[in-house]
Design a protein around this motif. Structure first.
Motif, mmCIF file in Angstrom:
data_model
loop_
_atom_site.group_PDB
_atom_site.id
_atom_site.type_symbol
_atom_site.label_atom_id
_atom_site.label_comp_id
_atom_site.label_asym_id
_atom_site.label_seq_id
_atom_site.Cartn_x
_atom_site.Cartn_y
_atom_site.Cartn_z
ATOM 1 N N THR A 201 0.830 -1.204 0.000
ATOM 2 C CA THR A 201 0.000 0.000 0.000
ATOM 3 C C THR A 201 0.867 1.258 0.000
ATOM 4 N N ASP A 202 2.118 1.103 0.431
ATOM 5 C CA ASP A 202 3.006 2.277 0.479
ATOM 6 C C ASP A 202 3.250 2.869 -0.904
ATOM 7 N N VAL A 203 3.365 2.006 -1.917
ATOM 8 C CA VAL A 203 3.634 2.541 -3.253
ATOM 9 C C VAL A 203 2.449 3.366 -3.763
ATOM 10 N N ILE A 204 1.241 2.968 -3.361
ATOM 11 C CA ILE A 204 0.060 3.747 -3.755
ATOM 12 C C ILE A 204 0.107 5.104 -3.057
ATOM 13 N N LYS A 205 0.475 5.082 -1.789
ATOM 14 C CA LYS A 205 0.563 6.335 -1.035
ATOM 15 C C LYS A 205 1.626 7.256 -1.621
ATOM 16 N N VAL A 206 2.775 6.670 -1.989
ATOM 17 C CA VAL A 206 3.854 7.460 -2.592
ATOM 18 C C VAL A 206 3.401 8.069 -3.917
ATOM 19 N N ALA A 207 2.655 7.283 -4.696
ATOM 20 C CA ALA A 207 2.141 7.788 -5.980
ATOM 21 C C ALA A 207 1.281 9.031 -5.757
ATOM 22 N N ILE A 208 0.453 9.001 -4.710
ATOM 23 C CA ILE A 208 -0.405 10.149 -4.402
ATOM 24 C C ILE A 208 0.431 11.341 -3.959
ATOM 25 N N LEU A 209 1.404 11.085 -3.099
ATOM 26 C CA LEU A 209 2.233 12.173 -2.573
ATOM 27 C C LEU A 209 3.068 12.830 -3.668
ATOM 28 N N GLU A 210 3.555 12.016 -4.596
ATOM 29 C CA GLU A 210 4.392 12.556 -5.670
ATOM 30 C C GLU A 210 3.578 13.279 -6.741
ATOM 31 N N HIS A 211 2.283 12.953 -6.823
ATOM 32 C CA HIS A 211 1.473 13.502 -7.917
ATOM 33 C C HIS A 211 0.129 14.002 -7.370
ATOM 34 N N GLU A 212 0.196 14.824 -6.351
ATOM 35 C CA GLU A 212 -1.016 15.269 -5.653
ATOM 36 C C GLU A 212 -1.936 16.132 -6.514
ATOM 37 N N GLU A 213 -1.427 16.660 -7.646
ATOM 38 C CA GLU A 213 -2.247 17.494 -8.506
ATOM 39 C C GLU A 213 -2.552 16.830 -9.844
ATOM 40 N N ASP A 214 -2.150 15.577 -9.994
ATOM 41 C CA ASP A 214 -2.400 14.852 -11.241
ATOM 42 C C ASP A 214 -3.681 14.029 -11.084
ATOM 43 N N VAL A 215 -4.726 14.456 -11.762
ATOM 44 C CA VAL A 215 -6.034 13.838 -11.576
ATOM 45 C C VAL A 215 -6.020 12.357 -11.936
ATOM 46 N N THR A 216 -5.331 11.986 -13.022
ATOM 47 C CA THR A 216 -5.314 10.591 -13.467
ATOM 48 C C THR A 216 -4.678 9.691 -12.413
ATOM 49 N N VAL A 217 -3.533 10.119 -11.874
ATOM 50 C CA VAL A 217 -2.871 9.331 -10.831
ATOM 51 C C VAL A 217 -3.774 9.229 -9.603
ATOM 52 N N LEU A 218 -4.345 10.348 -9.186
ATOM 53 C CA LEU A 218 -5.185 10.349 -7.986
ATOM 54 C C LEU A 218 -6.402 9.443 -8.159
ATOM 55 N N GLU A 219 -7.029 9.503 -9.321
ATOM 56 C CA GLU A 219 -8.204 8.660 -9.563
ATOM 57 C C GLU A 219 -7.855 7.180 -9.428
ATOM 58 N N GLN A 220 -6.768 6.772 -10.083
ATOM 59 C CA GLN A 220 -6.376 5.364 -10.057
ATOM 60 C C GLN A 220 -5.890 4.936 -8.677
ATOM 61 N N ALA A 221 -5.166 5.832 -7.996
ATOM 62 C CA ALA A 221 -4.611 5.493 -6.682
ATOM 63 C C ALA A 221 -5.718 5.338 -5.641
ATOM 64 N N PHE A 222 -6.621 6.300 -5.573
ATOM 65 C CA PHE A 222 -7.700 6.211 -4.588
ATOM 66 C C PHE A 222 -8.665 5.083 -4.917
ATOM 67 N N LEU A 223 -8.868 4.815 -6.215
ATOM 68 C CA LEU A 223 -9.710 3.688 -6.585
ATOM 69 C C LEU A 223 -9.078 2.374 -6.136
ATOM 70 N N ALA A 224 -7.763 2.280 -6.249
ATOM 71 C CA ALA A 224 -7.065 1.079 -5.784
ATOM 72 C C ALA A 224 -7.252 0.906 -4.278
ATOM 73 N N LEU A 225 -7.121 1.989 -3.529
ATOM 74 C CA LEU A 225 -7.320 1.918 -2.077
ATOM 75 C C LEU A 225 -8.743 1.479 -1.743
ATOM 76 N N TYR A 226 -9.702 2.014 -2.478
ATOM 77 C CA TYR A 226 -11.092 1.624 -2.251
ATOM 78 C C TYR A 226 -11.292 0.140 -2.546
ATOM 79 N N ASN A 227 -10.772 -0.312 -3.686
ATOM 80 C CA ASN A 227 -10.955 -1.710 -4.077
ATOM 81 C C ASN A 227 -10.335 -2.682 -3.076
ATOM 82 N N LEU A 228 -9.259 -2.263 -2.428
ATOM 83 C CA LEU A 228 -8.593 -3.146 -1.472
ATOM 84 C C LEU A 228 -9.512 -3.544 -0.321
#
Length: 543
Positions: free
Chosen positions: A163-190
């Motif tokens: 789960t850390d890599v998903i969190k890092v993806a969000i932190l590194e790309h906090e303003e990138d909508v595509t990354v945020l959509e996929q990252a938060f969706l992954a967290l939800y699906n988990l």
């Protein structure tokens, strides 16, 4: 269709394997072109699967091997063009894995089987280049797809940095909508897609989401995606799962976090709507403990702030429902009343009512709030300036057969007639509208009770002027009709006699009183309720 020929596939897989071995581990002169060949192979597999063709041989493991080799290649390579081509290869490979796993059990309700090494490969790929938004979005998308499989969901949650890599993806790309959509969706699906998600798993994921919201309170895009994720957690098709998620959110301080987000982003409509939707779900929960968790001053002020800055009717309806729920579950209604009044909610409520006069749901909840909180002297001027009495009176002639809504409107008007000064009633056709509502629904006992009570209080408010108005508004006709239709109702008979007593002091009303048979109605009321002192007093006074 030719991809279903295992001989052709094995031939191509052999070429790809040779490229992988020579290109990604060696140092050839044409690395970029050779990597593009591998990319073409992955895209071909993805396209074939997307069309519904499923080869009878393993296509996942070769791709996983490519990903493992490519990740190492990027980490140790300094050639810019080749590194970029390799990065794109990883993006394509992750997307291909997502397609393969989402399509492999087409037509089956069971989650698709996932290669044991696929999760590890995606995690390593995401670690290889955390700055690449394309790669992080694609990797998060793959992990979100894998989460539909319980075994792989467990692997993602338990392996180091899953789960850390998903969190890092969000932190590194906090303003990138595509990354945020996929990252938060992954967290939800988990959590939400898993059949065996433990309380510990849920807490881990929700803590990550809430932690990110607290760490980046001013990022509109991050807050928006985080709110959407929390909303998805509390609105699954499984009610018990929803409440389990709500418990976790509440225990982790999520309500305060959502409230703070609302206060920090008052002008961002999507965030306001998302936060209100989350809090509304808490109000709809069966657990009163979850509902009581909402009763805070910050919560109320945030809800009212959302109503002021967002005109979306759905959000206004939900916000009003939240205020009603807060009043119902609060152990001290008085304290909530004071908070609501102090935050200037009356103006917001009236504005919502006048903006959406056709929304019965919004109007009903708004009337409930007004009836609970009351109008004090400080708010009376705002109420008068906003045309509050007229807004409520208009409900009586604009909502056809919705008798309950009209009854609530009469109840509020009756209360206001006792608590407000007469100037608030001067411009509103209150008596005329009530008469119209009672004329349209002569057999509805509760509406007639509320309506007559309101008329009585309005007459008392400005006796001489309103007596004359009542005569012109056909009040006498509807009062006598109510007495005839509801002879058994002590409340209706008492109020009717009181109204007739008041109106009989005006000479211009006498002809109408005689024409409608008011005297006979009063006599019948007295004879039918001989043990009711109030009916006897009002009836004899009228006679």
């Amino acid at each position: 269709a030719s991809m279903e020929d295992s001989g052709l596939f094995n031939f191509m897989a052999g070429i790809m394997g040779q490229y992988v071995e020579n290109t990604l581990t060696g140092n050839t002169l044409h690395q970029e072109q050779e990597i593009n060949v591998i990319i073409s192979f992955c895209m071909l597999i993805a396209k074939v699967h997307h069309k519904g063709h499923v080869p009878q041989f393993d296509v996942i493991e070769p791709i996983v091997k490519v990903m493992q080799s490519t990740a190492g290649f990027i980490m140790g390579n300094t050639k810019i063009q080749a590194a970029r081509a390799a990065e794109y290869l990883l993006v394509v490979a992750c997307s291909t894995l997502s397609i393969l796993h989402s399509k492999s059990n087409k037509g089956s309700k069971a989650p698709p089987n996932v290669s044991p090494n696929a999760v590890d490969a995606v995690v390593r790929v995401m670690q290889s280049n955390p700055k690449s938004s394309r790669l992080q979005a694609s990797g998060c998308g793959a992990l979100g797809t894998f989460a539909a499989n319980n075994e792989q969901r467990y692997r993602i949650m338990k392996i180091p940095r899953g789960t850390d890599v998903i969190k890092v993806a969000i932190l590194e790309h906090e303003e990138d909508v595509t990354v945020l959509e996929q990252a938060f969706l992954a967290l939800y699906n988990l959590c939400a897609l898993a059949n065996d998600a433990t309380a510990e798993d849920i807490n881990v994921v929700i803590d990550i989401v809430l932690g990110l919201m607290r760490s980046y309170p001013y990022s509109d895009k991050l807050q928006e995606e985080a709110c959407r994720t929390l909303w998805m957690f509390v609105t699954t098709t499984d009610i018990h799962k929803n409440e389990k998620h709500m418990d976790a959110i509440s225990a982790a301080g999520g309500i305060d976090t959502v409230t703070n987000t609302m206060r920090e982003h008052t002008r961002v409509k999507t965030i306001q709507e998302g936060c209100v939707s989350i809090l509304y779900s808490f109000c709809e929960a069966s657990s009163q403990e979850l509902q009581r968790a909402l009763v805070t001053q910050n919560m109320i002020s945030s809800i009212i702030g959302a109503m002021k800055h967002n005109s979306n009717v759905n959000m206004q309806e939900k916000a009003m429902s939240i205020l009603v729920a807060l009043l119902k579950v609060s152990e001290s209604n008085y304290s909530i009343q004071m908070i609501v009044l102090a935050e200037g909610s009356v103006q917001s409520i009236l504005h919502a009512m006048s903006s959406y006069p056709k929304s019965a749901r919004l109007l009903k909840d708004a009337l409930t709030v007004l009836l609970h909180v009351g109008i004090d002297q400080e708010n009376e001027e705002h109420f008068h300036e906003s045309g509050g009495v007229k807004v409520i009176a208009d409900i009586l002639c604009t909502h056809g057969d919705d008798v309950d809504l009209k009854k609530d409107a009469c109840s509020v008007l009756s209360y206001l007639a006792m608590s407000l000064s007469k100037k608030c009633f001067l411009q509103a056709d209150v008596l005329k509208n009530i008469a119209g509502a009672l004329y349209a629904h002569p057999q509805h006992k509760e509406l007639n009770e509320c309506g007559l009570h309101t008329i009585w209080n309005v007459l008392i408010k400005d006796a001489k002027r309103n007596r004359a108005l009542a005569g012109r508004a056909n009040i006498i006709d509807v009062v006598v009709s109510a007495m005839h239709n509801h002879i058994e109702s002590e409340n209706i008979q008492e109020r009717s006699c009181g109204i007739l007593w008041s109106l009989s002091s005006e000479r211009e009303n006498l002809e109408t009183l005689n024409r409608t048979g008011a005297v006979k109605g009063v006599i019948n009321a007295i004879l039918s309720h001989v043990f009711s002192l109030s009916v006897q007093e009002q009836g004899i006074g009228a006679l």
